[in-house]
Write a protein that holds these residues in place. Structure first.
Motif, mmCIF file in Angstrom:
data_model
loop_
_atom_site.group_PDB
_atom_site.id
_atom_site.type_symbol
_atom_site.label_atom_id
_atom_site.label_comp_id
_atom_site.label_asym_id
_atom_site.label_seq_id
_atom_site.Cartn_x
_atom_site.Cartn_y
_atom_site.Cartn_z
ATOM 1 N N SER A 145 -8.653 2.418 -1.662
ATOM 2 C CA SER A 145 -7.827 3.054 -0.643
ATOM 3 C C SER A 145 -8.137 4.544 -0.619
ATOM 4 O O SER A 145 -8.411 5.158 -1.656
ATOM 5 C CB SER A 145 -6.331 2.833 -0.940
ATOM 6 O OG SER A 145 -5.522 3.472 0.015
ATOM 7 N N LYS A 171 0.843 -1.194 0.000
ATOM 8 C CA LYS A 171 0.000 0.000 0.000
ATOM 9 C C LYS A 171 0.878 1.244 0.000
ATOM 10 O O LYS A 171 1.892 1.301 0.709
ATOM 11 C CB LYS A 171 -0.901 -0.002 1.239
ATOM 12 C CG LYS A 171 -1.930 1.097 1.294
ATOM 13 C CD LYS A 171 -2.831 0.912 2.518
ATOM 14 C CE LYS A 171 -3.906 1.983 2.590
ATOM 15 N NZ LYS A 171 -4.770 1.811 3.778
ATOM 16 N N CYS A 173 -3.375 0.148 -3.400
ATOM 17 C CA CYS A 173 -3.311 -0.976 -2.473
ATOM 18 C C CYS A 173 -3.500 -2.256 -3.277
ATOM 19 O O CYS A 173 -4.588 -2.523 -3.789
ATOM 20 C CB CYS A 173 -4.376 -0.850 -1.389
ATOM 21 S SG CYS A 173 -4.367 -2.217 -0.189
#
Length: 520
Positions: free
Chosen positions: A501, A452, A506
């Motif tokens: 996200s 991420k 991510c």
């Protein structure tokens, strides 16, 4: 003629099924000699440490069809030991060529690549000149030779496959039961269809290929094995042709797996005649059904698709970026003033893009060709090691890692390349000082790697490349690294997911697992 045109020409020549392999190789050697500006081209067979010249072009007395020599005295000795082409500008000054080879053949410049057939060294395709070169062979020239070697290997594998098919068909004409046993052991699927269009025999191997048992198909119409109406229409035409006395061969014919996914196979379907009629008296009226044989062609289809992708990407990008380089070089030549530094920087930037694209394409190809090697291993060390490498390469990035002590999963060494590409993509595109979080967790029967970042997110076209391996978005090469990720995760039987996200991207890689590490 530009290098890309020569690559297109070599691809067309070696992929032409209407010509014999020998003719294709002869034509390919002529094209290579012309493109590389050398006087000699040759194709070898290497067995038992002996090099034999199979085909050649040029007037060198020792490089003619039928000539042999010990492998230790050949320029190809080192060629078969390395994955990439061996390129030698000046043989007298190169340690890659034995002195005995230089004394015997007297070649000054040489470039060659090994040919692998069924993952074994078959021989080489090489180009050479009695004089050394003033400059090194270029990356484009090396890629040309490598492409030629791969296409020759594919042609040889196809020839071997066709020979096997012919041999099996001859065996079928002996005893039906003996023939059936031999075919069942040699093919991924064997089937018979009666005159009413229903399966009368399906080999047990169908369960490995399509997920259903042979009994599931017996008595069912042959359309039950097909995925959609368009395929059914084609299959019905094939059935009618065979019932009229023809033998039909199709490559990459789609069947439907129990999971509803398509499985591509090469099929050969022949008429099945009544045993009461002698072969010389047979007519279409004596046909009682059809018999088919199939082999899983999914892996080969993936390789063909990849070659097409690589060709298109390299053809487009190398041509365009080379034009940019040439344009700025001309401006530098004509305007040697203060602006020269800016033009030089543009040349460097463009060159770096070319190098990056070439390296990623090479990684993609090598990972696709890699053997499965899937094992149940702890993936935590691999993830941590890859994060450390990225951290060293991008000191401005802030990377945090969260993992359990152990995470066993179905994996292979190439997983590292997939994790690297995702981390490298995040570090490159998430801003000047990106924040990246890497998490490994156990979820149900899967081990999940989550990457991420706080950047702008993954563009829609590149997301499509990552999730589905679509080729169209690669028209300009923007998602080649993401295509590499897709291929690797798919080859490991894993799943890729792009999560929503609040900021940034991510991406998750989910791999199957079997529990705790063994005691060994």
């Amino acid at each position: 003629m530009q290098s890309v045109e020569y690559r297109e020409q070599i691809y067309d020549i070696l992929s032409d099924p209407t010509k014999s392999i020998a003719t294709r190789i002869d034509d390919a050697l002529d094209v290579g000699v012309d493109y590389l500006d050398v006087s000699i081209g040759f194709f070898t067979r290497i067995e038992d440490d002996v090099q034999k010249i199979v085909q050649s072009t040029g007037n060198h007395t020792l490089i003619q069809p039928g000539e042999t020599c010990p492998l230790d005295d050949a320029y190809c000795r080192r060629t078969i030991e390395i994955e990439s082409p061996l390129a030698i500008q000046d043989a007298d000054a190169s340690s890659a060529v034995a002195d005995s080879a230089v004394e015997t053949f007297g070649l000054g410049a040489y470039i060659g690549a090994r040919i692998l057939v069924k993952n074994e060294v078959y021989g080489t395709i090489c180009f050479a000149d009695t004089e050394s070169r003033e400059t090194d062979f270029t990356a484009a020239e090396s890629y040309f030779v490598e492409l030629a070697a791969r296409l020759v290997a594919q042609a040889l594998e196809q020839q071997s496959y066709e020979r096997e098919l012919a041999e099996r068909e001859t065996e079928i004409n002996t005893k039906e039961e003996v023939s059936r046993a031999l075919i069942d052991a040699s093919f991924d699927l064997v089937f018979q269809i009666g005159s009413e269009g229903q399966f009368t025999y399906v080999s047990p191997a169908v369960e490995d290929l399509l997920g259903y048992s042979a009994d599931d198909y017996l008595g069912q119409p042959f359309t039950s094995m097909l995925p959609d109406q368009s395929t059914i229409a084609v299959a019905e035409e094939i059935y009618e042709s065979v019932m009229a006395g023809e033998t039909v061969v199709r490559e990459y014919f789609p069947l439907e797996h129990r999971t509803k996914e398509q499985v591509l196979v090469d099929i050969r379907v022949t008429p099945l005649y009544s045993g009461e009629v002698s072969p010389e008296d047979r007519t279409p009226a004596d046909i009682v059904g059809v018999q088919g044989m199939a082999r899983d062609a999914s892996g080969r289809h993936h390789r063909y698709r990849l070659i097409r992708v690589l060709n298109r990407v390299l053809r487009h990008n190398l041509r365009n970026d080379t034009n940019v380089i040439s344009g700025y070089a001309e401006m530098l030549r004509d305007r040697l003033e203060d602006e020269d530094a800016a033009y030089a920087r543009k040349i460097i930037e463009t060159t770096e893009r070319l190098i990056t694209l070439s390296e990623t394409a090479q990684k993609l190809e090598s990972n696709l060709e890699a053997p499965p090697e899937i094992e149940i291993v702890d993936i935590v060390p691999l993830v941590v090691q890859t994060v450390n490498q990225i951290d060293e390469q991008y000191p401005g990035a802030s990377i945090s890692v969260h993992t359990p002590d152990v995470a066993m999963a179905k994996s292979a060494p190439r997983l590292e390349a997939a994790v690297w590409e995702l981390l490298d993509n995040a570090a490159n595109h998430a801003g000047a000082a990106p924040s990246i979080t890497v998490t490994v967790r156990i979820a149900d029967e899967q081990a999940v790697i989550q990457i991420k970042d706080d950047g702008p997110g993954i563009p829609a076209d590149e997301k499509a490349v990552l999730l589905s391996g679509q080729e169209t978005p690669l028209e300009h090469g923007s998602g080649l690294g993401l295509l590499l990720v897709h291929w690797i995760v798919e080859s490991l039987g894993g799943e890729l997911t792009v999560r929503d996200s609040e900021a940034g991207a991510c991406v998750e890689i989910a791999l199957g697992r079997t529990g705790e590490p063994s005691s060994e």
